[in-house]
Design a protein around this motif. Structure first.
Motif, PDB file in Angstrom:
ATOM      1  N   ILE A   5       0.826  -1.204   0.000  1.00  0.00           N
ATOM      2  CA  ILE A   5       0.000   0.000   0.000  1.00  0.00           C
ATOM      3  C   ILE A   5       0.863   1.258   0.000  1.00  0.00           C
ATOM      4  O   ILE A   5       0.412   2.349  -0.347  1.00  0.00           O
ATOM      5  CB  ILE A   5      -0.981  -0.029   1.186  1.00  0.00           C
ATOM      6  N   THR A   6       2.131   1.108   0.383  1.00  0.00           N
ATOM      7  CA  THR A   6       3.130   2.159   0.188  1.00  0.00           C
ATOM      8  C   THR A   6       4.481   1.482  -0.003  1.00  0.00           C
ATOM      9  O   THR A   6       4.670   0.335   0.422  1.00  0.00           O
ATOM     10  CB  THR A   6       3.170   3.146   1.365  1.00  0.00           C
ATOM     11  N   ARG A   7       5.406   2.187  -0.647  1.00  0.00           N
ATOM     12  CA  ARG A   7       6.711   1.609  -0.947  1.00  0.00           C
ATOM     13  C   ARG A   7       7.780   2.281  -0.099  1.00  0.00           C
ATOM     14  O   ARG A   7       7.926   3.507  -0.130  1.00  0.00           O
ATOM     15  CB  ARG A   7       7.050   1.793  -2.426  1.00  0.00           C
ATOM     16  N   LEU A   8       8.514   1.475   0.662  1.00  0.00           N
ATOM     17  CA  LEU A   8       9.621   1.979   1.461  1.00  0.00           C
ATOM     18  C   LEU A   8      10.899   1.882   0.624  1.00  0.00           C
ATOM     19  O   LEU A   8      11.191   0.820   0.074  1.00  0.00           O
ATOM     20  CB  LEU A   8       9.753   1.183   2.752  1.00  0.00           C
ATOM     21  N   VAL A   9      11.633   2.978   0.543  1.00  0.00           N
ATOM     22  CA  VAL A   9      12.774   3.067  -0.363  1.00  0.00           C
ATOM     23  C   VAL A   9      14.048   3.351   0.435  1.00  0.00           C
ATOM     24  O   VAL A   9      14.073   4.269   1.265  1.00  0.00           O
ATOM     25  CB  VAL A   9      12.554   4.169  -1.416  1.00  0.00           C
ATOM     26  N   ASP A  10      15.094   2.578   0.160  1.00  0.00           N
ATOM     27  CA  ASP A  10      16.412   2.782   0.765  1.00  0.00           C
ATOM     28  C   ASP A  10      17.432   2.924  -0.359  1.00  0.00           C
ATOM     29  O   ASP A  10      17.741   1.959  -1.056  1.00  0.00           O
ATOM     30  CB  ASP A  10      16.766   1.602   1.666  1.00  0.00           C
ATOM     31  N   LEU A  11      17.958   4.143  -0.534  1.00  0.00           N
ATOM     32  CA  LEU A  11      18.946   4.425  -1.575  1.00  0.00           C
ATOM     33  C   LEU A  11      20.311   4.771  -0.985  1.00  0.00           C
ATOM     34  O   LEU A  11      21.162   5.336  -1.679  1.00  0.00           O
ATOM     35  CB  LEU A  11      18.457   5.582  -2.463  1.00  0.00           C
ATOM     36  N   THR A  12      20.524   4.426   0.296  1.00  0.00           N
ATOM     37  CA  THR A  12      21.775   4.824   0.941  1.00  0.00           C
ATOM     38  C   THR A  12      22.999   4.153   0.331  1.00  0.00           C
ATOM     39  O   THR A  12      24.122   4.621   0.541  1.00  0.00           O
ATOM     40  CB  THR A  12      21.730   4.538   2.457  1.00  0.00           C
ATOM     41  N   SER A  13      22.804   3.090  -0.445  1.00  0.00           N
ATOM     42  CA  SER A  13      23.954   2.480  -1.117  1.00  0.00           C
ATOM     43  C   SER A  13      24.571   3.432  -2.137  1.00  0.00           C
ATOM     44  O   SER A  13      25.723   3.245  -2.544  1.00  0.00           O
ATOM     45  CB  SER A  13      23.536   1.179  -1.805  1.00  0.00           C
ATOM     46  N   GLN A  14      23.824   4.482  -2.542  1.00  0.00           N
ATOM     47  CA  GLN A  14      24.342   5.464  -3.490  1.00  0.00           C
ATOM     48  C   GLN A  14      24.955   6.687  -2.805  1.00  0.00           C
ATOM     49  O   GLN A  14      25.445   7.597  -3.483  1.00  0.00           O
ATOM     50  CB  GLN A  14      23.227   5.931  -4.425  1.00  0.00           C
ATOM     51  N   ALA A  17      21.695   9.140  -7.761  1.00  0.00           N
ATOM     52  CA  ALA A  17      21.675   9.329  -9.209  1.00  0.00           C
ATOM     53  C   ALA A  17      20.673   8.428  -9.908  1.00  0.00           C
ATOM     54  O   ALA A  17      20.221   8.735 -11.012  1.00  0.00           O
ATOM     55  CB  ALA A  17      23.074   9.077  -9.781  1.00  0.00           C
ATOM     56  N   THR A  18      20.319   7.318  -9.261  1.00  0.00           N
ATOM     57  CA  THR A  18      19.498   6.310  -9.926  1.00  0.00           C
ATOM     58  C   THR A  18      18.276   5.987  -9.077  1.00  0.00           C
ATOM     59  O   THR A  18      18.401   5.672  -7.888  1.00  0.00           O
ATOM     60  CB  THR A  18      20.308   5.021 -10.164  1.00  0.00           C
ATOM     61  N   ALA A  19      17.097   6.053  -9.696  1.00  0.00           N
ATOM     62  CA  ALA A  19      15.863   5.705  -8.999  1.00  0.00           C
ATOM     63  C   ALA A  19      15.770   4.193  -8.832  1.00  0.00           C
ATOM     64  O   ALA A  19      16.359   3.429  -9.610  1.00  0.00           O
ATOM     65  CB  ALA A  19      14.670   6.223  -9.782  1.00  0.00           C
ATOM     66  N   PRO A  20      15.030   3.715  -7.829  1.00  0.00           N
ATOM     67  CA  PRO A  20      14.855   2.267  -7.685  1.00  0.00           C
ATOM     68  C   PRO A  20      14.117   1.695  -8.887  1.00  0.00           C
ATOM     69  O   PRO A  20      13.257   2.352  -9.476  1.00  0.00           O
ATOM     70  CB  PRO A  20      14.034   2.136  -6.398  1.00  0.00           C
ATOM     71  N   GLN A  21      14.450   0.479  -9.262  1.00  0.00           N
ATOM     72  CA  GLN A  21      13.838  -0.153 -10.421  1.00  0.00           C
ATOM     73  C   GLN A  21      12.331  -0.239 -10.231  1.00  0.00           C
ATOM     74  O   GLN A  21      11.835  -0.749  -9.233  1.00  0.00           O
ATOM     75  CB  GLN A  21      14.420  -1.541 -10.642  1.00  0.00           C
ATOM     76  N   GLY A  22      11.593   0.285 -11.204  1.00  0.00           N
ATOM     77  CA  GLY A  22      10.142   0.268 -11.125  1.00  0.00           C
ATOM     78  C   GLY A  22       9.558   1.333 -10.227  1.00  0.00           C
ATOM     79  O   GLY A  22       8.331   1.415 -10.076  1.00  0.00           O
ATOM     80  N   GLY A  23      10.410   2.166  -9.622  1.00  0.00           N
ATOM     81  CA  GLY A  23       9.933   3.193  -8.704  1.00  0.00           C
ATOM     82  C   GLY A  23       9.725   4.524  -9.386  1.00  0.00           C
ATOM     83  O   GLY A  23       9.968   4.696 -10.584  1.00  0.00           O
TER      84      GLY A  23
END
Length: 259
Positions: free
Chosen positions: A70-79, A158-164
């Motif tokens: 119902i919502t998407r949790l996103v972690d991009l700290t690897s970037q 720099a890069t959005a999550p796949q499908g996000g």
């Protein structure tokens, strides 16, 4: 937390009218989390076997409806430049009702927007915890401007999550397109990664508060976890400025929680 970057707003003060929070209006900035079928009882869903939103399914031996993702949790700290990994964090914020200004000629109560912040590498979900159905809170968001020398010191992914959803970019907040929404306490909100937003604004009578469960990722590097800009301060008793301010106007009845 890193020191806020002060930005100067040019031209006449901007007055933004707050409107009720809906999924559709908030979609450019994140997700509204609420029950998509509040009148549907699990027993009816189990008997009817109808299609449900969010790929919903009957669960727990027919005693529950499970709405999925119902919502998407996103972690991009690897970037992040530090390469320090993020961890899931669950905090409670106890948010006091904010004091609103009540100028006679404003057509409503006024909340001056002094700070906007963003979390460039993580989504952030605020879930109100209250038994009072009349409590309300204010959600203030803004898109990003194109990058400029002023925001060169702000790292962003720099890069959005796949499908996000696409990332908003490095730029400072576009205050001329700022939006404001009044949320009920039957609604949670998820700010998408990198979305400029105001710190939480609880509404209600003086000396009241709203508790929020806040879930996000963090890696402990201040400039990577949270970036802030200040829009100037109003001093106590100061008249509303005609120039260079961002002001959110609420219907007067929202001051005491109802909208």
């Amino acid at each position: 937390m890193a020191q806020p970057l002060a930005i100067q707003l040019e031209g006449r003060s901007l007055v933004v009218d707050a409107v009720p929070l809906t999924r559709e209006a908030f979609a450019p900035f994140g997700d509204v989390v609420d029950n998509p079928r509040p009148q549907l009882h699990p027993s009816v869903a189990a008997a009817n076997k109808e299609a449900l939103p969010y790929d919903g399914i009957v669960a727990n031996q027919g005693s529950a409806i499970k709405y999925q993702h119902i919502t998407r949790l996103v972690d991009l700290t690897s970037q992040a430049p530090s390469r320090r990994p993020g961890v899931a964090v669950a905090n409670m914020f106890v948010c006091a009702a904010r004091t609103l200004l009540r100028p006679a000629d404003a057509g409503g109560d006024i909340f001056p927007v002094r700070i906007l912040e963003r979390h460039p590498y993580t989504s952030q979900t605020f879930t109100p915890l209250t038994t009072n159905p009349d409590q309300r809170y204010l959600v203030i968001v803004a898109p990003s401007l194109p990058p400029s020398p002023a925001d060169r010191g702000f790292p962003v992914p720099a890069t959005a999550p796949q499908g996000g959803r696409p990332l908003p970019g490095r730029g400072l907040p576009d205050t001329r397109h700022l939006r404001a929404f009044v949320a009920t306490c039957e609604q949670a909100v998820t700010y998408a990664a990198g979305t400029w937003h105001s710190p939480m604004v609880a509404l209600g009578p003086a000396n009241t508060a709203i508790d929020f469960l806040v879930i996000q990722f963090a890696n402990g590097v201040p400039i990577e976890d949270c970036q802030e800009v200040s829009l100037g301060l109003l001093k106590a008793g100061e008249d509303l400025p005609k120039q260079g301010a961002v002001l959110v106007r609420l219907p007067r009845r929202a001051r005491d929680s109802r909208l």
